[in-house]
Design a protein around this motif. Structure first.
Motif, PDB file in Angstrom:
ATOM      1  N   GLU A 189      89.983   9.882  76.051  1.00  0.00           N
ATOM      2  CA  GLU A 189      91.273  10.227  76.687  1.00  0.00           C
ATOM      3  C   GLU A 189      92.370  10.335  75.616  1.00  0.00           C
ATOM      4  N   LEU A 190      92.363   9.415  74.664  1.00  0.00           N
ATOM      5  CA  LEU A 190      93.376   9.444  73.602  1.00  0.00           C
ATOM      6  C   LEU A 190      93.220  10.694  72.732  1.00  0.00           C
ATOM      7  N   ARG A 191      91.980  11.045  72.455  1.00  0.00           N
ATOM      8  CA  ARG A 191      91.722  12.227  71.615  1.00  0.00           C
ATOM      9  C   ARG A 191      92.206  13.515  72.271  1.00  0.00           C
ATOM     10  N   ARG A 192      92.039  13.580  73.616  1.00  0.00           N
ATOM     11  CA  ARG A 192      92.354  14.836  74.317  1.00  0.00           C
ATOM     12  C   ARG A 192      93.751  14.860  74.896  1.00  0.00           C
ATOM     13  N   ALA A 193      94.566  13.830  74.662  1.00  0.00           N
ATOM     14  CA  ALA A 193      95.851  13.693  75.357  1.00  0.00           C
ATOM     15  C   ALA A 193      96.769  14.889  75.124  1.00  0.00           C
ATOM     16  N   ALA A 194      97.471  15.268  76.199  1.00  0.00           N
ATOM     17  CA  ALA A 194      98.410  16.402  76.104  1.00  0.00           C
ATOM     18  C   ALA A 194      99.675  15.965  75.371  1.00  0.00           C
ATOM     19  N   THR A 195     100.217  16.853  74.557  1.00  0.00           N
ATOM     20  CA  THR A 195     101.454  16.580  73.808  1.00  0.00           C
ATOM     21  C   THR A 195     102.532  16.050  74.749  1.00  0.00           C
ATOM     22  N   GLY A 196     103.191  14.978  74.331  1.00  0.00           N
ATOM     23  CA  GLY A 196     104.292  14.438  75.133  1.00  0.00           C
ATOM     24  C   GLY A 196     103.851  13.422  76.173  1.00  0.00           C
ATOM     25  N   SER A 197     102.530  13.232  76.337  1.00  0.00           N
ATOM     26  CA  SER A 197     102.053  12.295  77.362  1.00  0.00           C
ATOM     27  C   SER A 197     102.021  10.873  76.808  1.00  0.00           C
ATOM     28  N   PRO A 198     101.990   9.870  77.695  1.00  0.00           N
ATOM     29  CA  PRO A 198     101.849   8.482  77.219  1.00  0.00           C
ATOM     30  C   PRO A 198     100.595   8.298  76.364  1.00  0.00           C
ATOM     31  N   ALA A 199      99.497   8.950  76.753  1.00  0.00           N
ATOM     32  CA  ALA A 199      98.256   8.797  75.973  1.00  0.00           C
ATOM     33  C   ALA A 199      98.429   9.384  74.564  1.00  0.00           C
ATOM     34  N   ALA A 200      99.169  10.502  74.459  1.00  0.00           N
ATOM     35  CA  ALA A 200      99.392  11.096  73.132  1.00  0.00           C
ATOM     36  C   ALA A 200     100.243  10.152  72.276  1.00  0.00           C
ATOM     37  N   ALA A 201     101.209   9.483  72.906  1.00  0.00           N
ATOM     38  CA  ALA A 201     102.044   8.528  72.172  1.00  0.00           C
ATOM     39  C   ALA A 201     101.193   7.353  71.688  1.00  0.00           C
ATOM     40  N   ALA A 202     100.307   6.872  72.564  1.00  0.00           N
ATOM     41  CA  ALA A 202      99.426   5.754  72.180  1.00  0.00           C
ATOM     42  C   ALA A 202      98.529   6.178  71.027  1.00  0.00           C
ATOM     43  N   ALA A 203      98.015   7.411  71.093  1.00  0.00           N
ATOM     44  CA  ALA A 203      97.135   7.903  70.027  1.00  0.00           C
ATOM     45  C   ALA A 203      97.912   8.003  68.711  1.00  0.00           C
ATOM     46  N   HIS A 204      99.167   8.444  68.800  1.00  0.00           N
ATOM     47  CA  HIS A 204      99.972   8.581  67.581  1.00  0.00           C
ATOM     48  C   HIS A 204     100.220   7.203  66.945  1.00  0.00           C
ATOM     49  N   CYS A 205     100.611   6.241  67.787  1.00  0.00           N
ATOM     50  CA  CYS A 205     100.874   4.879  67.263  1.00  0.00           C
ATOM     51  C   CYS A 205      99.596   4.297  66.655  1.00  0.00           C
ATOM     52  N   LEU A 206      98.472   4.501  67.338  1.00  0.00           N
ATOM     53  CA  LEU A 206      97.199   4.003  66.811  1.00  0.00           C
ATOM     54  C   LEU A 206      96.916   4.632  65.444  1.00  0.00           C
ATOM     55  N   GLY A 207      97.210   5.920  65.332  1.00  0.00           N
ATOM     56  CA  GLY A 207      97.005   6.610  64.049  1.00  0.00           C
ATOM     57  C   GLY A 207      97.855   6.015  62.940  1.00  0.00           C
ATOM     58  N   ILE A 208      99.094   5.658  63.255  1.00  0.00           N
ATOM     59  CA  ILE A 208      99.983   5.073  62.235  1.00  0.00           C
ATOM     60  C   ILE A 208      99.513   3.657  61.883  1.00  0.00           C
ATOM     61  N   PHE A 209      99.044   2.910  62.889  1.00  0.00           N
ATOM     62  CA  PHE A 209      98.478   1.583  62.599  1.00  0.00           C
ATOM     63  C   PHE A 209      97.301   1.721  61.629  1.00  0.00           C
ATOM     64  N   LYS A 210      96.434   2.709  61.879  1.00  0.00           N
ATOM     65  CA  LYS A 210      95.231   2.835  61.064  1.00  0.00           C
ATOM     66  C   LYS A 210      95.549   3.352  59.658  1.00  0.00           C
ATOM     67  N   ALA A 211      96.479   4.287  59.566  1.00  0.00           N
ATOM     68  CA  ALA A 211      96.823   4.867  58.253  1.00  0.00           C
ATOM     69  C   ALA A 211      98.281   5.320  58.278  1.00  0.00           C
TER      70      ALA A 211
END
Ligand SMILES: Nc1ncnc2c1ncn2[C@@H]1O[C@H](COP(=O)(O)OP(=O)(O)O)[C@@H](O)[C@H]1O
Ligand SMILES: Cc1ncc(C[n+]2csc(CCOP(=O)(O)OP(=O)(O)O)c2C)c(N)n1
Ligand SMILES: [Mg+2]
Length: 386
Positions: A189-211
């Motif tokens: 779900e995080l990988r496929r999240a639509a731009t601007g959605s809560p899931a896309a925001a979670a994916a972005h934050c996770l990406g910054i946590f990881k790198a």
């Protein structure tokens, strides 16, 4: 193939091509020491499995990129140009050679982008994966920008994001708490999240946590513009602002620009993370689905964090307090925090002003004139006090 199969030498020979040589390197990997030009500043930071990353969350590429970013940010925070880096690795039993190659690729790409070479390292074995980096940089004839140069009347400003890594850590923890099939579904779900959605925001934050992706060139830009003090935010904004305040002998007051709100604006009252204490204004009620944070500064970061909070299931009444807590106390985005003689100089260097310095008086750091204890429970991260 595990790293053990070919032995140390084969492992090193396998990943060396992924490492940039660097323009300042006289002698690269292969001898007892490297020889490098431009070694005015030196810094070291370790990353330890389960303290800084989880092997079931971050890819080897991301761990390499993160190890580079965290150390390069320290060099940039002196106003120096990163020139070279050495990397020591302790591998737990059973580690794959491909894991190490991917780690080297992440490390190497980030260093190459920053203009730094990877000039050596060490490989050993141990119970958990440990990465130890030493980074060097050149001041190119400038004076170093220390933590101690802030003076009363100077503006306090940041370049980069705040709180995304802290929110991403919560996303990672939530994923790790899920049973296996459910976790795979949510990761998808995080990988496929639509731009601007809560899931896309979670994916972005996770990406910054990881790198994390600190704005490394802002360090030299700040120094050239005349920054009076600087550091990177690794342990949390309030904690790190306190370090500049103490080193410089000034008091620092932050305002609502630090959490993406407009100073003096008609903020909607928000609840604090704690049940007691005065109310602070929140960043207004930008709905989810608003503008993306890129290029939108700290207000954009707050918008993204609000969406991430929604994805995490933070109750609506607690979202503003949580966003403020992430931005004020979350480290590891490695934003650059600096003071400048005037707000105009800060803005010209591409920094966002979030407060100002005054004559020292207790307490050293305040938020809208309030003691930080009224605003947050903890100011940031401490490895020995968790
Ligand atoms: N084991 C150590 N030996 C010597 N100096 C240390 C040690 N650990 C930390 N320091 C120094 O203490 C200061 C604070 O460390 P730290 O909080 O890790 O800084 P940073 O956030 O820049 O990585 C730094 O100047 C660092 O070099
Ligand atoms: C598994 C995991 N748990 C918790 C954290 C959060 N965390 C670890 S270290 C840290 C602060 C940075 O500390 P350090 O690496 O010592 O950086 P330094 O202050 O030395 O630059 C934070 C917020 C994390 N990154 N990963
Ligand atoms: Mg450190």
């Amino acid at each position: 193939m595990t790293a053990a199969v070919g032995g140390e030498e084969a492992l090193i020979a396998g990943f060396l091509p992924a490492l940039p040589r660097g323009a300042h390197t006289v002698v690269g990997p292969g001898d007892d020491c490297a020889v490098v030009r431009g070694a005015d500043v030196v810094t070291t930071d370790m990353l330890v499995e389960s303290s800084h990353f989880w092997l079931d969350v971050s890819s080897p590429y991301e761990i390499g990129a993160r190890a580079a970013a965290q150390n390069l940010a320290d060099v940039a925070a002196m106003g120096a140009q990163p020139t070279s880096l050495v990397c020591a690795l302790s591998l737990p039993p059973g580690m794959q050679a491909d894991w190490v190659n991917e780690f080297a690729r992440g490390l190497g790409e980030r260093c190459e982008k920053a203009g730094a070479g990877v000039v050596g390292g060490d490989i050993t074995s141990g119970p958990v994966l440990t990465v130890s980096i030493t980074a060097l940089g050149s001041l190119e004839g400038r004076a170093p920008v220390l933590r101690s140069g802030a003076r009363a009347g100077h503006a306090v400003a940041v370049s980069g994001t705040l709180g995304l890594s802290a929110a991403g850590l919560e996303v990672a923890a939530q994923l790790r708490g899920l049973p296996r099939p459910e976790r795979a579904r949510v990761e998808d779900e995080l990988r496929r999240a639509a731009t601007g959605s809560p899931a896309a925001a979670a994916a972005h934050c996770l990406g910054i946590f990881k790198a994390p992706t600190p704005n490394l060139s802002a360090g030299v830009a700040a120094a050239q513009a005349g920054a009076s003090a600087m550091m990177d935010v690794s342990d949390g904004l309030l904690r790190d602002v306190g370090r500049i305040a103490r080193a410089s002998g000034v008091a620092i007051d932050l305002d609502q620009r630090a959490w993406g709100a407009t100073p003096g604006g008609q903020g909607v009252p928000g609840k604090l993370a704690q049940p007691t204490g005065p109310e602070l204004p929140d960043a207004g009620s930008q709905p989810s689905g608003g503008a993306p944070p890129s290029g939108n500064g700290l207000p954009g970061v707050a918008t993204l964090l609000r969406r991430c909070a929604q994805w995490l299931g933070v109750p609506a009444g607690q979202v503003e307090a949580r966003v403020r807590q992430w931005m004020l106390t979350g480290g590891e985005d490695h934003a650059l925090l600096a003071t400048f003689p005037t707000p105009q100089v800060a803005a010209a260097a591409g920094f966002q002003v979030i407060g100002g310095c005054a004559q020292a008086g207790a307490p050293e750091v305040t938020v809208l004139g309030q003691a930080v204890g009224n605003v947050v429970q903890k100011t940031g991260w401490d490895h020995l006090q968790r």
